[in-house]
Design an enzyme around this catalytic site. Sequence first.
Site, PDB file in Angstrom:
ATOM      1  N   GLY A 144     -13.036  16.466  -8.234  1.00  0.00           N
ATOM      2  CA  GLY A 144     -13.125  15.835  -9.561  1.00  0.00           C
ATOM      3  C   GLY A 144     -12.533  16.721 -10.630  1.00  0.00           C
ATOM      4  N   CYS A 154     -13.955  20.453  -2.772  1.00  0.00           N
ATOM      5  CA  CYS A 154     -13.525  21.020  -4.051  1.00  0.00           C
ATOM      6  C   CYS A 154     -14.655  20.948  -5.071  1.00  0.00           C
ATOM      7  CB  CYS A 154     -12.251  20.326  -4.535  1.00  0.00           C
ATOM      8  SG  CYS A 154     -11.374  21.297  -5.738  1.00  0.00           S
ATOM      9  N   TYR A 155     -14.617  20.004  -6.003  1.00  0.00           N
ATOM     10  CA  TYR A 155     -15.733  19.863  -6.956  1.00  0.00           C
ATOM     11  C   TYR A 155     -17.031  19.665  -6.178  1.00  0.00           C
ATOM     12  CZ  TYR A 155     -18.542  18.264 -10.872  1.00  0.00           C
ATOM     13  OH  TYR A 155     -19.534  18.135 -11.823  1.00  0.00           O
ATOM     14  N   HIS A 175      -8.499  20.452  -0.005  1.00  0.00           N
ATOM     15  CA  HIS A 175      -8.598  18.993   0.175  1.00  0.00           C
ATOM     16  C   HIS A 175      -8.169  18.587   1.584  1.00  0.00           C
ATOM     17  CE1 HIS A 175      -9.461  17.777  -4.019  1.00  0.00           C
ATOM     18  NE2 HIS A 175      -8.994  18.985  -4.244  1.00  0.00           N
ATOM     19  N   GLU A 221      -8.369  15.823   2.930  1.00  0.00           N
ATOM     20  CA  GLU A 221      -7.994  14.415   2.980  1.00  0.00           C
ATOM     21  C   GLU A 221      -6.516  14.185   2.718  1.00  0.00           C
ATOM     22  OE1 GLU A 221      -9.721  15.904   0.677  1.00  0.00           O
ATOM     23  OE2 GLU A 221      -9.372  15.074  -1.318  1.00  0.00           O
ATOM     24  N   GLY A 275       8.795  -8.590  -3.565  1.00  0.00           N
ATOM     25  CA  GLY A 275       9.808  -8.289  -2.548  1.00  0.00           C
ATOM     26  C   GLY A 275       9.453  -7.030  -1.811  1.00  0.00           C
ATOM     27  N   VAL A 283       6.584  -4.483   0.233  1.00  0.00           N
ATOM     28  CA  VAL A 283       5.742  -4.748   1.401  1.00  0.00           C
ATOM     29  C   VAL A 283       4.324  -5.166   1.002  1.00  0.00           C
ATOM     30  CG1 VAL A 283       5.044  -2.317   1.667  1.00  0.00           C
ATOM     31  CG2 VAL A 283       5.009  -3.844   3.625  1.00  0.00           C
ATOM     32  N   ASP A 284       3.790  -4.612  -0.075  1.00  0.00           N
ATOM     33  CA  ASP A 284       2.396  -4.919  -0.421  1.00  0.00           C
ATOM     34  C   ASP A 284       2.220  -6.399  -0.728  1.00  0.00           C
ATOM     35  OD1 ASP A 284       2.316  -1.905  -2.462  1.00  0.00           O
ATOM     36  OD2 ASP A 284       2.489  -2.183  -0.305  1.00  0.00           O
ATOM     37  N   SER A 285       3.049  -6.925  -1.619  1.00  0.00           N
ATOM     38  CA  SER A 285       2.881  -8.344  -2.000  1.00  0.00           C
ATOM     39  C   SER A 285       3.322  -9.251  -0.856  1.00  0.00           C
ATOM     40  CB  SER A 285       3.676  -8.654  -3.263  1.00  0.00           C
ATOM     41  OG  SER A 285       4.996  -8.176  -3.184  1.00  0.00           O
ATOM     42  N   ARG A 305       3.954   0.581 -19.670  1.00  0.00           N
ATOM     43  CA  ARG A 305       3.246   0.031 -18.510  1.00  0.00           C
ATOM     44  C   ARG A 305       2.320  -1.107 -18.915  1.00  0.00           C
ATOM     45  NH1 ARG A 305       2.878   2.799 -13.967  1.00  0.00           N
ATOM     46  NH2 ARG A 305       4.274   4.551 -13.703  1.00  0.00           N
ATOM     47  N   LYS A 343      -0.569   2.658   1.480  1.00  0.00           N
ATOM     48  CA  LYS A 343       0.750   2.155   1.846  1.00  0.00           C
ATOM     49  C   LYS A 343       0.983   2.119   3.355  1.00  0.00           C
ATOM     50  CE  LYS A 343       3.834   1.281  -0.661  1.00  0.00           C
ATOM     51  NZ  LYS A 343       4.115  -0.048  -1.249  1.00  0.00           N
ATOM     52  N   ASP A 393      -6.488  17.251 -10.641  1.00  0.00           N
ATOM     53  CA  ASP A 393      -6.992  15.867 -10.713  1.00  0.00           C
ATOM     54  C   ASP A 393      -6.933  15.271 -12.108  1.00  0.00           C
ATOM     55  OD1 ASP A 393      -9.175  16.797  -8.227  1.00  0.00           O
ATOM     56  OD2 ASP A 393      -7.736  15.188  -8.086  1.00  0.00           O
TER      57      ASP A 393
HETATM   58  N1  LIG Z   1       8.982  -8.640  -9.920  1.00  0.00           N
HETATM   59  C1  LIG Z   1       7.745  -9.051  -9.554  1.00  0.00           C
HETATM   60  N2  LIG Z   1       7.466 -10.375  -9.442  1.00  0.00           N
HETATM   61  C2  LIG Z   1       6.217 -10.789  -9.099  1.00  0.00           C
HETATM   62  N3  LIG Z   1       5.199  -9.954  -8.847  1.00  0.00           N
HETATM   63  C3  LIG Z   1       5.418  -8.627  -8.960  1.00  0.00           C
HETATM   64  C4  LIG Z   1       6.696  -8.111  -9.304  1.00  0.00           C
HETATM   65  N4  LIG Z   1       6.620  -6.751  -9.315  1.00  0.00           N
HETATM   66  C5  LIG Z   1       5.344  -6.434  -8.990  1.00  0.00           C
HETATM   67  N5  LIG Z   1       4.625  -7.544  -8.785  1.00  0.00           N
HETATM   68  C6  LIG Z   1       3.190  -7.626  -8.451  1.00  0.00           C
HETATM   69  O1  LIG Z   1       2.582  -6.354  -8.693  1.00  0.00           O
HETATM   70  C7  LIG Z   1       2.079  -5.807  -7.449  1.00  0.00           C
HETATM   71  C8  LIG Z   1       2.360  -4.329  -7.368  1.00  0.00           C
HETATM   72  O2  LIG Z   1       3.749  -4.148  -7.606  1.00  0.00           O
HETATM   73  P1  LIG Z   1       4.665  -3.263  -6.616  1.00  0.00           P
HETATM   74  O3  LIG Z   1       5.863  -2.890  -7.323  1.00  0.00           O
HETATM   75  O4  LIG Z   1       3.821  -2.177  -6.027  1.00  0.00           O
HETATM   76  O5  LIG Z   1       5.169  -4.284  -5.492  1.00  0.00           O
HETATM   77  P2  LIG Z   1       4.649  -4.321  -4.030  1.00  0.00           P
HETATM   78  O6  LIG Z   1       4.677  -5.694  -3.549  1.00  0.00           O
HETATM   79  O7  LIG Z   1       3.348  -3.647  -4.076  1.00  0.00           O
HETATM   80  O8  LIG Z   1       5.680  -3.540  -3.159  1.00  0.00           O
HETATM   81  P3  LIG Z   1       6.026  -2.018  -3.153  1.00  0.00           P
HETATM   82  O9  LIG Z   1       4.858  -1.278  -3.757  1.00  0.00           O
HETATM   83  O10 LIG Z   1       6.216  -1.733  -1.698  1.00  0.00           O
HETATM   84  O11 LIG Z   1       7.274  -1.933  -3.961  1.00  0.00           O
HETATM   85  C9  LIG Z   1       2.832  -6.540  -6.347  1.00  0.00           C
HETATM   86  O12 LIG Z   1       2.053  -6.530  -5.173  1.00  0.00           O
HETATM   87  C10 LIG Z   1       2.997  -7.917  -6.951  1.00  0.00           C
HETATM   88  O13 LIG Z   1       1.817  -8.658  -6.764  1.00  0.00           O
HETATM   89  O1  LIG Z   2       3.357  -1.342  -8.429  1.00  0.00           O
HETATM   90  C1  LIG Z   2       3.430  -0.304  -9.061  1.00  0.00           C
HETATM   91  N1  LIG Z   2       3.187  -0.342 -10.385  1.00  0.00           N
HETATM   92  C2  LIG Z   2       3.240   0.770 -11.162  1.00  0.00           C
HETATM   93  O2  LIG Z   2       3.006   0.701 -12.365  1.00  0.00           O
HETATM   94  C3  LIG Z   2       3.568   2.001 -10.517  1.00  0.00           C
HETATM   95  N2  LIG Z   2       3.711   3.289 -10.936  1.00  0.00           N
HETATM   96  C4  LIG Z   2       4.017   4.049  -9.862  1.00  0.00           C
HETATM   97  N3  LIG Z   2       4.088   3.253  -8.772  1.00  0.00           N
HETATM   98  C5  LIG Z   2       4.367   3.658  -7.392  1.00  0.00           C
HETATM   99  O3  LIG Z   2       3.190   4.289  -6.912  1.00  0.00           O
HETATM  100  C6  LIG Z   2       3.521   5.395  -6.053  1.00  0.00           C
HETATM  101  C7  LIG Z   2       2.942   6.683  -6.641  1.00  0.00           C
HETATM  102  O4  LIG Z   2       3.673   6.960  -7.805  1.00  0.00           O
HETATM  103  P1  LIG Z   2       3.262   8.232  -8.761  1.00  0.00           P
HETATM  104  O5  LIG Z   2       3.149   9.413  -7.837  1.00  0.00           O
HETATM  105  O6  LIG Z   2       4.412   8.356  -9.733  1.00  0.00           O
HETATM  106  O7  LIG Z   2       2.007   7.830  -9.406  1.00  0.00           O
HETATM  107  C8  LIG Z   2       5.045   5.403  -5.976  1.00  0.00           C
HETATM  108  O8  LIG Z   2       5.449   4.637  -4.861  1.00  0.00           O
HETATM  109  C9  LIG Z   2       5.448   4.689  -7.273  1.00  0.00           C
HETATM  110  O9  LIG Z   2       6.738   4.090  -7.144  1.00  0.00           O
HETATM  111  C10 LIG Z   2       3.797   1.990  -9.146  1.00  0.00           C
HETATM  112  N4  LIG Z   2       3.734   0.848  -8.417  1.00  0.00           N
HETATM  113  N1  LIG Z   3      -9.726  19.202  -7.328  1.00  0.00           N
HETATM  114  C1  LIG Z   3     -10.968  19.454  -7.859  1.00  0.00           C
HETATM  115  O1  LIG Z   3     -11.988  18.895  -7.457  1.00  0.00           O
HETATM  116  C2  LIG Z   3     -11.008  20.441  -8.987  1.00  0.00           C
HETATM  117  C3  LIG Z   3     -12.435  20.900  -9.289  1.00  0.00           C
HETATM  118  C4  LIG Z   3     -12.517  21.548 -10.668  1.00  0.00           C
HETATM  119  N2  LIG Z   3     -12.108  20.566 -11.689  1.00  0.00           N
HETATM  120  C5  LIG Z   3     -11.566  22.772 -10.681  1.00  0.00           C
HETATM  121  O2  LIG Z   3     -10.534  22.720 -11.353  1.00  0.00           O
HETATM  122  O3  LIG Z   3     -11.819  23.737  -9.999  1.00  0.00           O
HETATM  123 MG   LIG Z   4       3.008  -1.628  -4.450  1.00  0.00          MG
END
Ligand SMILES: Nc1ncnc2c1ncn2[C@@H]1O[C@H](COP(=O)(O)OP(=O)(O)OP(=O)(O)O)[C@@H](O)[C@H]1O
Ligand SMILES: O=c1[nH]c(=O)c2[nH+]cn([C@@H]3O[C@H](COP(=O)(O)O)[C@@H](O)[C@H]3O)c2[nH]1
Ligand SMILES: NC(=O)CC[C@H](N)C(=O)O
Ligand SMILES: [Mg+2]
Length: 691
Positions: free
Chosen positions: A72, A99-100, A185, A187, A240, A242-244, A332, A411, A520
Site C-alpha cells: 500500500g 510490503c506494507y 512483491h 505477486e 477490436g 481482445v478484451d471487448s 481521459r 490480460k 504504489d
Molecule cells: N473504439 C471503441 N469503440 C467501442 N468501445 C471501445 C472502444 N475503445 C474502447 N472501448 C471499450 O472500452 C473497453 C476498454 O478499452 P480497451 O482499449 O482496453 O479495449 P479492449 O477491448 O480492452 O482491448 P485491448 O485492451 O486489448 O486493446 C473495451 O473493452 C471496450 O468495451
Molecule cells: O482501455 C484502456 N483505457 C485506458 O484509459 C488505458 N490507459 C492505459 N491502458 C492500457 O493499460 C495497460 C497499462 O498501461 P499503464 O502501464 O500505462 O497504466 C497498457 O496496455 C495500456 O495501453 C488503457 N486501456
Molecule cells: N509497496 C508498498 O507496499 C510500499 C509500502 C510503504 N508505502 C513504503 O513505501 O515502504
Molecule cells: Mg483493454
Amino acid sequence: MAFCNGKAAAGDALSQVEDLEKVIILDAGAQYGKVIDRKVRELCVDSEILPLDTSPEKIKAAGYRGIIISGGPMCVNDEDAPSYDPGIFSMGLPVLGICYGMQMLNSTFGGSVQGNTGREDGQFTITVENSALPFKGLKKEQKVLLTHGDSVDKVADGFKVIAKSGNIVAAIADEKRRLYGVQFHPEVDLTENGQQMLKNFLFQACGCHGTYTMNCRETGCIQEIREIVGKHKVLVLVSGGVDSAVCAALLHKALDKDQVIAVHIDNGFMRKNESQMVYESLTRLGLDLKMVNAAHQFYNGKTHVPINKADPKGKKRITEQLNRTTNPEDKRRIIGDTFMKVADEVISEMNLNPEEVFLAQGTLRPDLIESASSLASKNADAIKTHHNDTNLVRELRDKGRVVEPLKDFHKDEVRALGRDLGLPQDLVQRHPFPGPGLAIRVICADEPYHCDDYNETHTILRLIVKFADTLEKVNYPHALLQRIKNSTTEEERSMLASMTRQHPMMSTLLPIKSVGVQGDARTYSYVAAISSSEPPHWPTLFKLAKIIPRICGCVNRVVFLFGDPIKEIIPDVTPTFLTTGVLSTLRQADHIAKKVLLESGHMKTLSQMPIIMVPLHFGRDAILRQASCQRSVVIRTFITNDFMTGIPAVPGDHIPVELVSKMAEEIEKVPGVSRVMYDMTAKPPGTTEWE
Ligand SMILES: Nc1ncnc2c1ncn2[C@@H]1O[C@H](COP(=O)(O)OP(=O)(O)OP(=O)(O)O)[C@@H](O)[C@H]1O
Ligand SMILES: O=c1[nH]c(=O)c2[nH+]cn([C@@H]3O[C@H](COP(=O)(O)O)[C@@H](O)[C@H]3O)c2[nH]1
Ligand SMILES: NC(=O)CC[C@H](N)C(=O)O
Ligand SMILES: [Mg+2]
C-alpha cells in the site's frame, strides 16, 4: 464459431464453484495488491479481495483458508494509515503480509518500522533462508521487486529475519503461528520465483490443493451475465481488442443473439485504418457490428470533473475542450464520458429505452486498479483514470446498468479464455491499444515544464552521465555529488565511473512530464534524455536508466535521444494539442513503427509498443533563435504478462539493435518530426503509456 448464437448449458462446473478453496486478500491499496488474486488463481486457488479492515468474524464465517495482506502507498506510522483489526493475526489462520502488509504485521507484534529509509524501486537480489517455508525449494539468492521507502527497523518478538536486501530486512517469519512477512512483491513477474513462494504459502501453510480452473471461471462469467441482463438487451462496446472481443463472445454464449448489440466507435484517435480493420475482422467472425464515427464529438468534447477528487459527488468544474486541454486526467475523463454519451445516442437512435439497455465493456482488473476504482481497492492511489472507469461509468455501474464480466481478469487470463472460446490467434495475441488511443500518446503542452527543481536536476544528470569526470574535477564536499552517493552503493559508483569513462554521453532534462508509478503512488514527473556522439551502448544506457530515477526522485522516465548529442537546456516547447495535424503525424509515425516491427518478426517479442509524440524541437540554431515548430517521437517497447510491472526491450538482448535503429531512421523521415527517442524505463517507476 466464436460468436455462437445459443445459450451455453450451465453445466456441472458451477456446482464445483461452490466448494472451492479460497483465501482472502486484504487490500491495503497497492497497485500490485490486485495482481495477487491473479497469481493465486494461476495456482488454481480462488481468492477474494476485501478491504483491509474486514473483521475476523467475517473472515472466519466465510471459511477462508488463509490471509494475504497487500502492499500500500501509506506508511504504518502515518496518523491516517489504513485501519485494520489486529485480531486477524490471532485467528489461527496463516498470514502472508506483503510490503506494507509485512510492516503492519511487524508493528502489530511490537516491532517498529522506520519511514523514509531511502527508496528501493526496482529489481534487487536478496539473500533468503531457504529452510523457511516461503523459500523452500529455492536458491539462497533471489531476484525480487522491491518498491518501498519504509523498512522494518526492530523485528517483532517471536519473529526471525528470513531474508535480507543488503542491510534492509526483506522477510520475517513466526513459523509456529504461520505468520510471514515479505518486503518485496512475490505477486509480480519482476520477482522471479514469486509464484513458488506464493505456492509454498497456499499449499503448505494454508493446505490448499488447486481445484479452481478456467472452466469454472467461464461458467461463473456466463452465470453473472444471465443474472444481470435477464431478457433485456445489452450494448457491448467493441474496440477490436481482445478484451471487448472476449466480452462480446461471452455475451453471445450466455444470451440470445437479438439481445446483443455490438458497437464500434471511431473516436478520432484510432491508429491508421484501425476501425476499418476492426469491422472486417469481427464481422468475419460472425459479429453483427454497428460502426459509429464520432471523431468530432470527441475532439470538441468536454465534461464535468470533481474539484475535489476525494469527493466525486461534490462540486465540479467544466474541463477545457479535449483538443484544447493539456491535462492527461482531463483527457481521459472527457474521452470516457464521451464514449458513454455516444453509446446512449446509439441506444436512443435504435428507439430503445436507455433505462432498459445494459452497457457491456471489456474492462479488466488493471483498468480498475490504476483508476483506483472502489471495485478494485479502497486505499489505492489513482495512477491514471481509465476511460472505461470514469465517474459517469461509475454512476452507471452504481445503477447496476454496466456488465463487465472480465473485471476480475488480467490480460493473459483473457487471452486464455479467448482461446477457449475459439477466437482467432491474431486477435487473441493482439497488442493492447488503449481506449483513448492516440489521445494519451500526445504529450500536449503550451509552455515548458520548468519547476523549481529543474536546473538542479539537469545538473545532477550531467554529474551522473559524466561521473568519471565528476570524480576527477570535484574533490571537495559537493551537495549534488553527495546526493549521488546517498542513493548508490560503492559498487554502483565504481561501475558508473568506468561506464562513463568508456562511453562519452550527454544528458538534458526534458521540460515535459510523463505519468509513472512509484511506491504504489502516481507520479507525474520529468523525463531525462541521454545522448551520445557514438552509437548507443545499450547495456550502459539501461544501467543509467535504472540508477537515475533512484537518485533524482523527480525523474520517472529515462530515454535515449538519437542523433547529435544534446546537453543544453531545452528552453521551450512546440505548442501542442490534440489537433488533426498533430494526430496525423503521430498516426504516420505509429504506422511506420508497427510496419518495421511486423517485418522484423518481433511483434510477439513485445507485449506492446506505444509510439508517443512529445512537443520538443531539438537542434535549433540558438543564434537565429529559431522557433520551436517541430515535434519528436518516442518508441516505448514493453514486455510484461500483466501490465502491472514490466520492462522495456533491451536492443541487442530482447530485440536486434538494427531493428531499433531502422525504426528510428524511418520515423525521423516523417515530415514535422525533429528527433526520435527510445524509452528505457521499467514499470515501476514508469508506466506502459506516457500518460
Ligand atoms: N473504439 C471503441 N469503440 C467501442 N468501445 C471501445 C472502444 N475503445 C474502447 N472501448 C471499450 O472500452 C473497453 C476498454 O478499452 P480497451 O482499449 O482496453 O479495449 P479492449 O477491448 O480492452 O482491448 P485491448 O485492451 O486489448 O486493446 C473495451 O473493452 C471496450 O468495451
Ligand atoms: O482501455 C484502456 N483505457 C485506458 O484509459 C488505458 N490507459 C492505459 N491502458 C492500457 O493499460 C495497460 C497499462 O498501461 P499503464 O502501464 O500505462 O497504466 C497498457 O496496455 C495500456 O495501453 C488503457 N486501456
Ligand atoms: N509497496 C508498498 O507496499 C510500499 C509500502 C510503504 N508505502 C513504503 O513505501 O515502504
Ligand atoms: Mg483493454
